[in-house]
Design a protein around this motif. Sequence first.
Motif, PDB file in Angstrom:
ATOM      1  N   UNK A 208       0.828  -1.207   0.000  1.00  0.00           N
ATOM      2  CA  UNK A 208       0.000   0.000   0.000  1.00  0.00           C
ATOM      3  C   UNK A 208       0.866   1.263   0.000  1.00  0.00           C
ATOM      4  N   UNK A 209       0.366   2.298  -0.645  1.00  0.00           N
ATOM      5  CA  UNK A 209       1.102   3.567  -0.741  1.00  0.00           C
ATOM      6  C   UNK A 209       0.142   4.721  -0.485  1.00  0.00           C
ATOM      7  N   UNK A 210       0.702   5.892  -0.314  1.00  0.00           N
ATOM      8  CA  UNK A 210      -0.138   7.093  -0.208  1.00  0.00           C
ATOM      9  C   UNK A 210       0.420   8.133  -1.158  1.00  0.00           C
ATOM     10  N   UNK A 211      -0.448   8.799  -1.899  1.00  0.00           N
ATOM     11  CA  UNK A 211       0.053   9.869  -2.754  1.00  0.00           C
ATOM     12  C   UNK A 211      -0.509  11.210  -2.314  1.00  0.00           C
ATOM     13  N   UNK A 212       0.068  12.261  -2.855  1.00  0.00           N
ATOM     14  CA  UNK A 212      -0.228  13.642  -2.441  1.00  0.00           C
ATOM     15  C   UNK A 212      -0.698  14.383  -3.682  1.00  0.00           C
ATOM     16  N   UNK A 213      -2.007  14.652  -3.743  1.00  0.00           N
ATOM     17  CA  UNK A 213      -2.567  15.149  -4.997  1.00  0.00           C
ATOM     18  C   UNK A 213      -2.524  16.676  -5.112  1.00  0.00           C
TER      19      UNK A 213
END
Length: 435
Positions: A208-213
Amino acid sequence: MHVLVVGSGAREHALLLALRRDPEVDALSVAPGNAGTAAVADQYEVDITSGDAVVALARRIGADLVVIGPEVPLVLGVADAVRAAGIACFGPTRDAARIEGSKSFAKDVMNAAGVRTAGSEIVDNPAHLDAALDRFGPPGGQSAWVVKDDGLAAGKGVVVTADRDAARAHAASLLDAGHPVLLESFLDGPEVSLFCVVDGETVVPLLPAQDFKRVGDGDSGPNTGGMGAYTPLPWLPAEVTTSIVEDIVKPVAAELVRRGSSFSGLLYAGLAITSHGPAVVEFNCRFGDPETQAVLALVDSPLGQLLRAAATGELAGVPPLQWRDGSAVAVVLAAENYPGRPRVGDVIHGADADGVLHAGTARRDDGAVVSSGGRVLSVVGTGADLVAAREEAYRTMASIRLPGSHFRSDIGLAAAEGRISVSEGDDQAARDEPR
Ligand code: GLY
């Protein structure tokens, strides 16, 4: 195995570097690529939205596997053309790619699969807009309006705002352009991107990852195609990832099979971890950017063999995936004015450093690397933990020079400082919450 990667972003550069580590991959090609991918693969200029052109190239170079990176060729049916030519292809059919290409199709699939997602309404008549805005945002219940283009918009079709005038203006501009608008209820909670390699009902999750939009630090400014990402997520309990796979991705994959739109490729679940548990923000039909740059920095299993197995119906027989220990952080360097009309054509210094993945770059006749798009490159750092991975990424970023460029300085920072947590799940509330 000769692999042809289709696309030109930092995602494709990351795919090529990970494919190169697979001992069964002995040749790499890319179409059209960029200044960075030219050092890893043979590069070909073709129209990647044309199935005929991609098939002709794959035949000419003798590709054994075609991996399609971006959503536009998938939504246009390029994977169908490659498969019809008898060449293994990693990427869904046009039919299955509607999970990203049409938000209303995706909502329909999710509702049929019993998957939690934001409540929504399609507006295609400007006369109905004001009443719909009143149903979907403040005052009272929701904290913001979520206004989306129903079709593809490279991440920039979404506006999330507590300002009714801004929500209305965005919706009206989409309607003026003839695009149906999707209004959604706002899902609160930290976001997770979970990429799953899927073939029919077989689902293999990646980290799992998290991105910054948003473009600016502290999630300020407009939405972009993504300004950075990190993996894994120290704040996400393993059982939540398991429940995303079991309760969300598998039912959606099964529903697509049931409809005769079986998915083969990368199914990307974008979720919010709400106080009632995970809920889907969107599905995409391909690897996400910039999360891929971080996730593939840690993959230890042979990627070519994994993608080929999905493409040839053998995914169920693949051994469990192996991952490198530690964390990875990707930070995007964007051109001046991105996500508006970016300034291009400037010389980039330091773009050949280790850990730099190219996107909007081109090689000039004199050998200089110049900017050619809004998201110019991604810098990837790895380390024993998020703090170390961030240090490496930002050290490399500090060595790169591009006039007018900008990047976020807080990618992975809240997680590194232990400032992200998920609420205790409330199963009953989750069952009772309206979709
Ligand atoms: N990370 C956002 C996207 O790939 O759409």
